[in-house]
Design a protein around this motif. Structure first.
Motif, PDB file in Angstrom:
ATOM      1  N   ASN A   1      37.290   9.726 103.412  1.00  0.00           N
ATOM      2  CA  ASN A   1      36.388   8.851 102.636  1.00  0.00           C
ATOM      3  C   ASN A   1      35.826   9.602 101.438  1.00  0.00           C
ATOM      4  O   ASN A   1      35.821   9.093 100.314  1.00  0.00           O
ATOM      5  CB  ASN A   1      35.209   8.383 103.497  1.00  0.00           C
TER       6      ASN A   1
ATOM      7  N   ILE B   1      29.947  -1.089  99.521  1.00  0.00           N
ATOM      8  CA  ILE B   1      30.266   0.050 100.391  1.00  0.00           C
ATOM      9  C   ILE B   1      29.299   0.131 101.569  1.00  0.00           C
ATOM     10  O   ILE B   1      29.701   0.451 102.683  1.00  0.00           O
ATOM     11  CB  ILE B   1      30.305   1.340  99.555  1.00  0.00           C
ATOM     12  N   ARG B   2      28.021  -0.223 101.320  1.00  0.00           N
ATOM     13  CA  ARG B   2      27.058  -0.181 102.424  1.00  0.00           C
ATOM     14  C   ARG B   2      27.354  -1.242 103.474  1.00  0.00           C
ATOM     15  O   ARG B   2      26.900  -1.130 104.611  1.00  0.00           O
ATOM     16  CB  ARG B   2      25.630  -0.373 101.881  1.00  0.00           C
ATOM     17  N   SER B   3      28.116  -2.287 103.105  1.00  0.00           N
ATOM     18  CA  SER B   3      28.467  -3.302 104.094  1.00  0.00           C
ATOM     19  C   SER B   3      29.809  -2.981 104.764  1.00  0.00           C
ATOM     20  O   SER B   3      30.345  -3.786 105.501  1.00  0.00           O
ATOM     21  CB  SER B   3      28.506  -4.685 103.452  1.00  0.00           C
ATOM     22  N   MET B   4      30.334  -1.785 104.478  1.00  0.00           N
ATOM     23  CA  MET B   4      31.583  -1.354 105.123  1.00  0.00           C
ATOM     24  C   MET B   4      31.290  -0.207 106.082  1.00  0.00           C
ATOM     25  O   MET B   4      30.296   0.493 105.923  1.00  0.00           O
ATOM     26  CB  MET B   4      32.586  -0.891 104.050  1.00  0.00           C
ATOM     27  N   PRO B   5      32.151  -0.017 107.093  1.00  0.00           N
ATOM     28  CA  PRO B   5      31.902   1.071 108.054  1.00  0.00           C
ATOM     29  C   PRO B   5      32.258   2.430 107.454  1.00  0.00           C
ATOM     30  O   PRO B   5      33.229   3.061 107.850  1.00  0.00           O
ATOM     31  CB  PRO B   5      32.813   0.714 109.230  1.00  0.00           C
ATOM     32  N   VAL B   6      31.455   2.856 106.480  1.00  0.00           N
ATOM     33  CA  VAL B   6      31.765   4.071 105.735  1.00  0.00           C
ATOM     34  C   VAL B   6      30.688   5.117 105.995  1.00  0.00           C
ATOM     35  O   VAL B   6      29.511   4.773 106.127  1.00  0.00           O
ATOM     36  CB  VAL B   6      31.828   3.765 104.222  1.00  0.00           C
ATOM     37  N   VAL B   7      31.097   6.369 106.076  1.00  0.00           N
ATOM     38  CA  VAL B   7      30.130   7.455 106.195  1.00  0.00           C
ATOM     39  C   VAL B   7      29.224   7.410 104.970  1.00  0.00           C
ATOM     40  O   VAL B   7      29.707   7.398 103.836  1.00  0.00           O
ATOM     41  CB  VAL B   7      30.841   8.815 106.242  1.00  0.00           C
TER      42      VAL B   7
ATOM     43  N   ALA C   1      29.593   9.516 101.618  1.00  0.00           N
ATOM     44  CA  ALA C   1      30.840   9.623 100.847  1.00  0.00           C
ATOM     45  C   ALA C   1      30.682   9.253  99.370  1.00  0.00           C
ATOM     46  O   ALA C   1      31.162   9.974  98.492  1.00  0.00           O
ATOM     47  CB  ALA C   1      31.930   8.757 101.485  1.00  0.00           C
TER      48      ALA C   1
END
Lengths: 254, 305
Positions: A10, A93-99, A102
């Motif tokens: 990521n 991006i905050r609504s995605m399962p992202v560290v 990143a």
């Protein structure tokens, strides 16, 4: 694949993104390239004649210019972070399962890369206008590594400020202090030429030990305790800004 | 199974109450339309469901995961397409898609393949190599939607997906939404346009000032608004008088009457034949669909802000 693997992947994706955008943003790129050159020439040829540092002014001023450029670079970084907030990329991006780190890691690494380019330009122009550093290979590596740490801490701080403000215009203003601090330090004039009260400020703010350490490494002037004071500043600023940014990234709603 | 459940969700910013006790459920595989004017609280509700904002009160879950306590699980099941295209101007369409794919843990190669598929599907194959800053508004929207579909999430949030689009791009967006629904996705969309909700949504909720004003199918809402009306304009005042006598309705204008209708061709044809029979020559026919203004007027007795 472990989650650590994806955290790195990521971050790499976002670093690639920020570097591409940096390279394509003609306005910011011009500023990043022209500014170090202009500042170098202005300080050496315009102010330099009036400042007595006991040496050729160019030999005194190079570390200061590198740090001044990093301050302007911080403004670019804060603006690009705010731009992502306002433009909705952060929400996506905050609504995605992202560290969570990143996106900001991408901005920070690109910021350090821009600053390193600016530093290379200052060094190049400096050598052209008569700068004669006394450093050996080891000192050069130490100085560049030391400045890279400085750029890293400043970049995290800038990312943090970028998250904090509500508009792209405000982002530029928020980093004003970072741009201004070098003037009240030993970057451009010896601290003992300042009025007493200002000298107190200059001696105890982070820029002075950073400048003294860099100057010591490159020019062979005494470093004393400056290096570890500077490193504590880097560590403190990075830790606080990184933690704060992680919290802001999750909580902040554009 | 319900894909989305919302119970008593409220949210205030300062002293301003943006959402007030919203309850709703969205069955999996259906399209839900949240209809309301600007500032009604639509975006806030979407942001709560997409884990970006915490509700002050109430509970909400997506695919049985709580949006506050299991936010990470929710994020694995959803995608959010915001009100403004959240795309990078200084990346190409393809780079934007690959970036999202990698963030979604597809890996570089799979993300690249997925990008190619999506560019093709959204009619951006040519444009995929160009920087997004050269794109038209419609192209940005399509890329924005494509970025939301990289992982084919079961629940898709579309916040005003057609606001600011030209009619052709709007039609195109509608057909994409229909194909998502046909593919089994649950779609939660917000809109300011009754027609859009009517065209796309299985169920509609109307909100104003953060309060649910009405909900139901498009048909049931229209009945409450009074449905469609057909306006007949006559060639002469004499013809109007004949029509008024025959239809037993008051004149709605100098030479026109307005009649409630289902809007079907058969009904309009029947009406025109009836006018012919009594000798009232119809000059012009116009169908009036209920607008959002009508809905608000009928259901709240006030004007939309």
């Amino acid at each position: 694949m472990t989650s650590a693997y994806w955290a790195v992947d990521n971050s790499l994706a976002m670093i690639g993104r920020s570097l591409r955008i940096s390279a394509r943003n003609v306005e910011a790129l011009l500023m990043a390239v022209m500014l170090p050159i202009m500042l170098m020439l202005i300080f050496v040829y315009i102010f330099g004649g009036a400042v007595n540092t006991g040496t050729e002014y160019v030999n005194y001023v190079v570390p200061g210019i590198i740090i001044l450029c990093a301050g302007f670079g911080a403004s670019t970084t804060a603006v690009s972070v705010t731009h992502d907030m306002v433009g909705g990329i952060m929400d996506r991006i905050r609504s995605m399962p992202v560290v969570s780190s990143a996106v900001l890691t991408g901005h920070v690494v690109a910021s350090v890369a821009r600053n390193l380019v600016a530093m290379a330009l200052v060094i190049g122009v400096g050598l052209l206008v008569g700068w004669r550093p006394a450093a050996g290979v080891g000192e050069w590596f130490a100085a560049i590594g030391f400045l890279a740490l400085f750029m890293l801490s400043i970049s995290w701080l800038a990312a943090c400020l970028g998250l904090l403000v509500r508009s792209v215009d405000a982002a530029g203003g928020a980093t004003f202090a970072i741009t201004f601090l070098p003037y009240v330090s030993s970057a451009f004039v010896p601290v003992d030429t300042l009025p007493t009260w200002l000298r107190g400020v200059a001696e105890h703010q982070p820029i002075t030990p950073i400048v003294e350490t860099t100057r010591g490494l490159l020019m062979g002037t005494p470093i004393g305790s400056s290096w570890w004071i500077a490193l504590i500043w880097f560590g403190g600023i990075t830790l606080v800004a990184f933690t704060w940014a992680a919290v802001l990234f999750r909580r902040r709603t554009a | 199974m319900d894909a989305i459940q919302v119970h008593g969700v409220s949210k205030s910013y300062g002293s301003q109450r943006v959402l007030d006790g919203i309850d709703l459920t969205v069955p999996a595989g259906t399209v839900f339309g949240l209809l309301g004017p600007n500032g009604a609280g639509k975006t806030t509700l979407v942001r709560i469901l997409a884990t970006l904002v915490r509700p002050d009160a109430g509970r909400a879950s997506v695919m049985r995961h709580d949006v506050v306590s299991e936010a990470f699980e929710v994020r694995r099941k959803i995608s959010l397409t915001g009100q403004y295209a959240a795309v990078d101007e200084l990346q190409t369409g393809r780079e934007n898609l690959v970036m999202v794919g990698r963030l979604c843990r597809l890996g570089r190669r799979a993300a690249g393949q997925r990008a190619v598929e999506l560019l093709e599907r959204f009619d951006l194959a040519e444009a995929g190599r160009k920087l997004v800053k050269t794109y038209s508004g419609g192209m940005r929207r399509r890329l924005d939607l494509a970025m939301s579909l990289v992982t084919a999430p079961p629940v898709i949030f579309l916040d005003e997906p057609t606001t600011g689009l030209d009619p052709r791009s709007r039609q195109q967006m509608w057909s994409f939404v229909r194909s998502l629904a046909a593919g089994g996705s649950t779609v939660f969309l917000t809109t300011q346009y009754l027609e859009e909700a009517d065209q796309l949504a299985d169920r509609i909720m109307l909100i104003d000032h953060g309060v649910a004003v009405a909900d139901g199918t498009a048909a049931s809402l229209k009945v409450r608004v009074g449905g469609e009306r057909v306006e007949l304009e006559f060639a002469s005042a004499a013809a109007l008088a004949l029509a008024v006598a025959d239809l037993d309705v008051p004149a709605s204008g100098e030479r026109s009457v307005t009649v409630a209708t289902t809007g079907t061709a058969a009904e309009v044809r029947e009406l025109l034949q009836r006018m012919d029979k009594v000798g009232a020559t119809v000059d012009k026919v116009a169908i009036h669909r209920p607008t959002l203004d009508d809905v608000f007027f009928a259901l709240t007795g006030g004007n939309p802000r």
